[in-house]
Write a protein that holds these residues in place. Sequence first.
Motif, short mmCIF file in Angstrom:
data_model
loop_
_atom_site.label_atom_id
_atom_site.label_comp_id
_atom_site.label_asym_id
_atom_site.label_seq_id
_atom_site.Cartn_x
_atom_site.Cartn_y
_atom_site.Cartn_z
N ALA A 1 0.83 -1.21 0.00
CA ALA A 1 0.00 0.00 0.00
C ALA A 1 0.86 1.26 0.00
CB ALA A 1 -0.93 -0.01 1.21
N GLU A 2 1.96 1.24 0.74
CA GLU A 2 2.83 2.40 0.85
C GLU A 2 3.51 2.73 -0.48
OE1 GLU A 2 6.82 3.85 3.34
OE2 GLU A 2 5.72 2.07 3.97
N ILE A 3 3.92 1.70 -1.22
CA ILE A 3 4.62 1.93 -2.50
C ILE A 3 3.62 2.18 -3.62
CG2 ILE A 3 6.32 1.01 -4.11
CD1 ILE A 3 7.15 -0.97 -1.89
N ALA A 4 2.48 1.50 -3.57
CA ALA A 4 1.52 1.59 -4.67
C ALA A 4 0.85 2.95 -4.75
CB ALA A 4 0.47 0.49 -4.52
N ALA A 5 0.63 3.60 -3.62
CA ALA A 5 -0.08 4.88 -3.62
C ALA A 5 0.61 5.93 -4.50
CB ALA A 5 -0.25 5.38 -2.19
N PRO A 6 1.93 6.18 -4.34
CA PRO A 6 2.56 7.16 -5.22
C PRO A 6 2.64 6.72 -6.67
CG PRO A 6 4.20 6.11 -3.80
CD PRO A 6 2.85 5.70 -3.29
N LEU A 7 2.67 5.42 -6.91
CA LEU A 7 2.69 4.94 -8.29
C LEU A 7 1.35 5.17 -8.97
CD1 LEU A 7 4.64 1.56 -7.89
CD2 LEU A 7 5.50 3.70 -8.87
#
Length: 293
Positions: free
Chosen positions: A222-228
Amino acid sequence: MSEKSEKHDERLSVLKTYKLFVGGTFPRSESGRVYEVTDSQGRWLANAPLASRKDARDAVVAARKAFGGWSGATAYNRGQILYRIAEMLEGRRDQFGHEVARAEGLSRTEATAAVEAAIDRWVWYAGWTDKIAQVAGGGNPVAGPFFNVSSPEPTGVVAVLAPQESSFLGLVSVIAPVIATGNTAVVVASETSPLPALSLGEVLATSDLPGGVVNILSGRTAEIAAPLAAHQDVNAIDLTGAGEALAKELEIAAADNLKRVLRPQPVDWVADPGTGRLLAFLETKTVWHPMGL
Protein backbone atom coordinates in the motif's frame (compact mmCIF):
# COMPACT_ATOMS: atom_id res chain seq x y z
CA MET A 1 38.80 -34.60 13.95
CA SER A 2 41.34 -33.23 11.48
CA GLU A 3 42.47 -29.61 11.50
CA LYS A 4 40.82 -29.15 8.10
CA SER A 5 37.43 -30.37 9.43
CA GLU A 6 37.67 -28.09 12.47
CA LYS A 7 38.26 -25.05 10.23
CA HIS A 8 35.30 -26.06 8.09
CA ASP A 9 33.03 -26.33 11.14
CA GLU A 10 34.11 -22.88 12.34
CA ARG A 11 33.20 -21.18 9.06
CA LEU A 12 30.67 -18.37 9.43
CA SER A 13 27.52 -18.27 7.32
CA VAL A 14 27.53 -15.64 4.60
CA LEU A 15 24.05 -14.14 4.79
CA LYS A 16 22.67 -12.58 1.63
CA THR A 17 21.95 -8.86 1.58
CA TYR A 18 18.89 -8.31 -0.58
CA LYS A 19 18.58 -5.00 -2.44
CA LEU A 20 16.15 -3.23 -4.70
CA PHE A 21 16.59 -3.41 -8.47
CA VAL A 22 16.24 0.04 -10.07
CA GLY A 23 17.67 1.25 -13.37
CA GLY A 24 19.79 -1.88 -13.75
CA THR A 25 21.56 -1.33 -10.41
CA PHE A 26 21.04 -2.61 -6.86
CA PRO A 27 20.46 0.27 -4.47
CA ARG A 28 19.41 0.00 -0.86
CA SER A 29 16.24 1.86 0.03
CA GLU A 30 17.00 5.58 0.25
CA SER A 31 15.38 5.52 3.69
CA GLY A 32 17.78 2.84 4.90
CA ARG A 33 14.82 0.83 6.22
CA VAL A 34 14.45 -2.94 6.10
CA TYR A 35 11.80 -5.38 7.29
CA GLU A 36 11.93 -9.00 8.38
CA VAL A 37 10.85 -11.68 5.92
CA THR A 38 9.78 -15.00 7.41
CA ASP A 39 8.87 -18.38 5.97
CA SER A 40 5.45 -20.03 6.17
CA GLN A 41 6.31 -21.23 9.69
CA GLY A 42 7.29 -17.77 10.92
CA ARG A 43 11.02 -18.47 10.84
CA TRP A 44 13.30 -15.56 9.88
CA LEU A 45 14.69 -15.74 6.33
CA ALA A 46 16.22 -12.34 5.61
CA ASN A 47 15.88 -8.60 5.92
CA ALA A 48 14.41 -7.11 2.75
CA PRO A 49 14.67 -3.44 1.80
CA LEU A 50 11.60 -1.42 2.74
CA ALA A 51 11.14 0.80 -0.30
CA SER A 52 9.95 4.37 0.18
CA ARG A 53 7.94 6.80 -1.93
CA LYS A 54 11.24 8.25 -3.16
CA ASP A 55 12.33 4.78 -4.31
CA ALA A 56 9.05 4.47 -6.21
CA ARG A 57 9.61 7.82 -7.93
CA ASP A 58 13.20 6.88 -8.78
CA ALA A 59 11.97 3.64 -10.33
CA VAL A 60 9.48 5.54 -12.50
CA VAL A 61 12.27 7.84 -13.72
CA ALA A 62 14.38 4.79 -14.63
CA ALA A 63 11.46 3.12 -16.41
CA ARG A 64 10.66 6.25 -18.42
CA LYS A 65 14.30 6.66 -19.43
CA ALA A 66 14.40 3.06 -20.69
CA PHE A 67 11.07 3.21 -22.52
CA GLY A 68 12.25 4.81 -25.76
CA GLY A 69 14.97 2.29 -26.44
CA TRP A 70 12.94 -0.74 -25.37
CA SER A 71 9.76 0.18 -27.24
CA GLY A 72 11.86 1.10 -30.28
CA ALA A 73 13.68 -2.24 -30.36
CA THR A 74 12.43 -4.82 -32.83
CA ALA A 75 9.95 -7.34 -31.50
CA TYR A 76 12.34 -10.10 -32.52
CA ASN A 77 15.11 -8.56 -30.41
CA ARG A 78 12.80 -8.33 -27.40
CA GLY A 79 11.96 -11.99 -27.88
CA GLN A 80 15.66 -12.91 -27.90
CA ILE A 81 16.17 -11.09 -24.61
CA LEU A 82 13.17 -12.74 -22.94
CA TYR A 83 14.49 -16.10 -24.08
CA ARG A 84 17.89 -15.23 -22.61
CA ILE A 85 16.18 -14.61 -19.25
CA ALA A 86 14.76 -18.14 -19.46
CA GLU A 87 18.24 -19.49 -20.21
CA MET A 88 19.70 -17.73 -17.17
CA LEU A 89 16.91 -19.00 -14.91
CA GLU A 90 17.41 -22.54 -16.16
CA GLY A 91 20.97 -22.41 -14.83
CA ARG A 92 19.73 -21.21 -11.41
CA ARG A 93 16.77 -23.55 -11.04
CA ASP A 94 17.99 -25.03 -7.77
CA GLN A 95 18.48 -21.60 -6.15
CA PHE A 96 15.00 -20.41 -7.10
CA GLY A 97 13.46 -23.75 -6.15
CA HIS A 98 14.95 -23.35 -2.67
CA GLU A 99 13.73 -19.75 -2.34
CA VAL A 100 10.22 -20.50 -3.58
CA ALA A 101 9.93 -23.52 -1.27
CA ARG A 102 10.80 -21.38 1.75
CA ALA A 103 8.68 -18.42 0.63
CA GLU A 104 5.49 -20.35 -0.07
CA GLY A 105 5.83 -23.34 2.25
CA LEU A 106 5.99 -25.79 -0.67
CA SER A 107 7.84 -29.07 -0.92
CA ARG A 108 10.97 -28.99 -3.06
CA THR A 109 9.13 -30.95 -5.75
CA GLU A 110 6.26 -28.46 -5.81
CA ALA A 111 8.62 -25.48 -5.76
CA THR A 112 10.73 -26.92 -8.59
CA ALA A 113 7.57 -27.42 -10.65
CA ALA A 114 6.60 -23.77 -10.05
CA VAL A 115 10.07 -22.55 -11.09
CA GLU A 116 10.06 -24.71 -14.22
CA ALA A 117 6.61 -23.37 -15.13
CA ALA A 118 7.94 -19.81 -14.69
CA ILE A 119 10.88 -20.54 -16.99
CA ASP A 120 8.53 -22.02 -19.58
CA ARG A 121 6.37 -18.89 -19.30
CA TRP A 122 9.31 -16.65 -20.21
CA VAL A 123 9.83 -18.82 -23.30
CA TRP A 124 6.12 -18.65 -24.13
CA TYR A 125 6.03 -14.85 -23.98
CA ALA A 126 9.33 -14.63 -25.88
CA GLY A 127 7.60 -16.37 -28.76
CA TRP A 128 4.71 -13.90 -28.70
CA THR A 129 6.77 -10.71 -29.05
CA ASP A 130 6.76 -10.71 -32.86
CA LYS A 131 3.30 -12.25 -33.26
CA ILE A 132 0.99 -10.19 -31.07
CA ALA A 133 0.79 -7.44 -33.73
CA GLN A 134 -0.89 -9.95 -36.04
CA VAL A 135 -3.55 -10.61 -33.40
CA ALA A 136 -4.10 -7.00 -32.28
CA GLY A 137 -3.58 -5.24 -35.61
CA GLY A 138 -4.53 -5.52 -39.26
CA GLY A 139 -5.97 -3.82 -42.29
CA ASN A 140 -9.42 -2.23 -41.99
CA PRO A 141 -11.98 -2.07 -44.83
CA VAL A 142 -12.94 1.55 -45.52
CA ALA A 143 -14.99 3.36 -48.14
CA GLY A 144 -12.70 5.37 -50.37
CA PRO A 145 -9.26 5.12 -51.98
CA PHE A 146 -7.34 4.66 -48.74
CA PHE A 147 -5.27 2.06 -46.95
CA ASN A 148 -6.39 1.95 -43.33
CA VAL A 149 -4.09 0.00 -41.01
CA SER A 150 -4.27 -0.52 -37.24
CA SER A 151 -1.18 -1.54 -35.29
CA PRO A 152 -0.58 -2.05 -31.54
CA GLU A 153 1.87 0.12 -29.63
CA PRO A 154 3.02 -0.11 -25.99
CA THR A 155 1.21 2.04 -23.44
CA GLY A 156 4.38 3.22 -21.65
CA VAL A 157 5.43 2.85 -18.02
CA VAL A 158 3.34 0.23 -16.22
CA ALA A 159 3.20 -0.17 -12.43
CA VAL A 160 2.70 -3.82 -11.53
CA LEU A 161 1.55 -5.04 -8.11
CA ALA A 162 2.76 -8.64 -8.14
CA PRO A 163 0.49 -11.33 -6.69
CA GLN A 164 0.93 -11.88 -2.99
CA GLU A 165 0.49 -15.64 -2.96
CA SER A 166 2.52 -16.76 -5.99
CA SER A 167 5.96 -15.32 -5.36
CA PHE A 168 7.60 -16.48 -8.58
CA LEU A 169 5.29 -18.07 -11.16
CA GLY A 170 2.69 -15.36 -10.58
CA LEU A 171 5.42 -12.71 -10.55
CA VAL A 172 6.77 -13.82 -13.94
CA SER A 173 3.23 -14.08 -15.31
CA VAL A 174 2.59 -10.38 -14.66
CA ILE A 175 6.02 -9.03 -15.65
CA ALA A 176 6.69 -10.92 -18.88
CA PRO A 177 3.63 -9.77 -20.89
CA VAL A 178 4.22 -6.14 -19.91
CA ILE A 179 7.76 -6.04 -21.26
CA ALA A 180 7.15 -8.44 -24.16
CA THR A 181 4.94 -5.80 -25.77
CA GLY A 182 7.49 -2.99 -25.35
CA ASN A 183 6.37 -1.42 -22.07
CA THR A 184 8.66 -0.83 -19.12
CA ALA A 185 7.69 -1.87 -15.60
CA VAL A 186 7.91 -0.80 -11.97
CA VAL A 187 7.13 -3.94 -10.00
CA VAL A 188 6.05 -4.08 -6.35
CA ALA A 189 7.00 -7.56 -5.14
CA SER A 190 4.87 -9.72 -2.85
CA GLU A 191 4.95 -8.06 0.56
CA THR A 192 5.26 -11.29 2.52
CA SER A 193 7.42 -13.24 0.01
CA PRO A 194 9.65 -10.74 -1.82
CA LEU A 195 12.90 -12.72 -1.93
CA PRO A 196 12.35 -14.62 -5.21
CA ALA A 197 11.48 -11.31 -6.89
CA LEU A 198 14.62 -9.61 -5.58
CA SER A 199 16.72 -12.56 -6.76
CA LEU A 200 15.05 -12.29 -10.17
CA GLY A 201 16.59 -8.82 -10.42
CA GLU A 202 20.03 -10.43 -10.34
CA VAL A 203 19.06 -12.57 -13.33
CA LEU A 204 17.60 -9.63 -15.26
CA ALA A 205 20.78 -7.62 -14.69
CA THR A 206 22.87 -10.26 -16.50
CA SER A 207 20.48 -11.23 -19.30
CA ASP A 208 20.89 -8.41 -21.86
CA LEU A 209 17.77 -6.63 -20.59
CA PRO A 210 18.49 -2.88 -20.70
CA GLY A 211 18.62 -1.19 -17.31
CA GLY A 212 15.31 0.35 -16.28
CA VAL A 213 13.05 -1.92 -18.35
CA VAL A 214 12.13 -3.79 -15.17
CA ASN A 215 12.50 -2.22 -11.73
CA ILE A 216 11.71 -4.25 -8.62
CA LEU A 217 10.71 -2.78 -5.25
CA SER A 218 9.99 -4.60 -2.00
CA GLY A 219 8.14 -3.35 1.05
CA ARG A 220 4.61 -2.44 2.08
CA THR A 221 2.40 -2.80 -0.98
CA ALA A 222 0.00 0.00 0.00
CA GLU A 223 2.83 2.40 0.85
CA ILE A 224 4.62 1.93 -2.50
CA ALA A 225 1.52 1.59 -4.67
CA ALA A 226 -0.08 4.88 -3.62
CA PRO A 227 2.56 7.16 -5.22
CA LEU A 228 2.69 4.94 -8.29
CA ALA A 229 -1.08 5.12 -8.81
CA ALA A 230 -1.00 8.92 -8.50
CA HIS A 231 2.20 9.44 -10.52
CA GLN A 232 1.61 11.50 -13.66
CA ASP A 233 4.34 9.67 -15.60
CA VAL A 234 2.91 6.18 -14.99
CA ASN A 235 0.63 5.23 -17.87
CA ALA A 236 -0.99 2.06 -16.54
CA ILE A 237 -1.27 -0.03 -13.41
CA ASP A 238 -1.85 -3.74 -12.82
CA LEU A 239 -3.64 -4.18 -9.47
CA THR A 240 -3.24 -7.96 -9.23
CA GLY A 241 -1.50 -7.86 -5.84
CA ALA A 242 -3.92 -5.41 -4.21
CA GLY A 243 -6.77 -6.35 -1.90
CA GLU A 244 -10.28 -5.14 -2.67
CA ALA A 245 -10.17 -1.98 -0.54
CA LEU A 246 -6.68 -0.96 -1.69
CA ALA A 247 -7.52 -1.66 -5.33
CA LYS A 248 -10.49 0.71 -5.14
CA GLU A 249 -8.34 3.49 -3.65
CA LEU A 250 -5.63 3.02 -6.27
CA GLU A 251 -8.13 2.96 -9.13
CA ILE A 252 -9.50 6.32 -8.00
CA ALA A 253 -5.99 7.77 -7.81
CA ALA A 254 -5.14 6.33 -11.23
CA ALA A 255 -8.07 8.14 -12.84
CA ASP A 256 -6.31 11.49 -12.41
CA ASN A 257 -4.20 10.98 -15.54
CA LEU A 258 -6.48 8.40 -17.20
CA LYS A 259 -4.20 5.43 -16.52
CA ARG A 260 -5.12 2.09 -17.95
CA VAL A 261 -6.12 -0.13 -15.02
CA LEU A 262 -6.09 -3.91 -14.90
CA ARG A 263 -8.33 -4.85 -11.99
CA PRO A 264 -7.51 -7.77 -9.68
CA GLN A 265 -9.28 -11.01 -10.51
CA PRO A 266 -8.94 -14.68 -9.57
CA VAL A 267 -6.16 -16.28 -11.63
CA ASP A 268 -4.93 -19.85 -11.95
CA TRP A 269 -1.25 -19.14 -12.53
CA VAL A 270 -0.60 -22.68 -13.74
CA ALA A 271 -3.19 -22.47 -16.53
CA ASP A 272 -2.50 -21.28 -20.07
CA PRO A 273 -2.27 -17.48 -19.72
CA GLY A 274 -3.75 -16.68 -23.11
CA THR A 275 -3.21 -13.26 -24.70
CA GLY A 276 -5.22 -11.16 -22.24
CA ARG A 277 -2.25 -9.68 -20.40
CA LEU A 278 -0.39 -9.04 -23.66
CA LEU A 279 -3.32 -6.99 -24.93
CA ALA A 280 -4.02 -5.21 -21.64
CA PHE A 281 -1.26 -2.63 -22.02
CA LEU A 282 -1.30 -1.98 -25.75
CA GLU A 283 -2.71 1.07 -27.53
CA THR A 284 -4.03 0.86 -31.09
CA LYS A 285 -2.66 3.29 -33.65
CA THR A 286 -4.67 3.63 -36.87
CA VAL A 287 -3.10 5.15 -39.98
CA TRP A 288 -4.88 6.32 -43.15
CA HIS A 289 -2.85 6.45 -46.34
CA PRO A 290 -4.09 7.36 -49.81
CA MET A 291 -3.85 4.71 -52.48
CA GLY A 292 -1.81 5.62 -55.52
CA LEU A 293 -4.34 5.65 -58.32
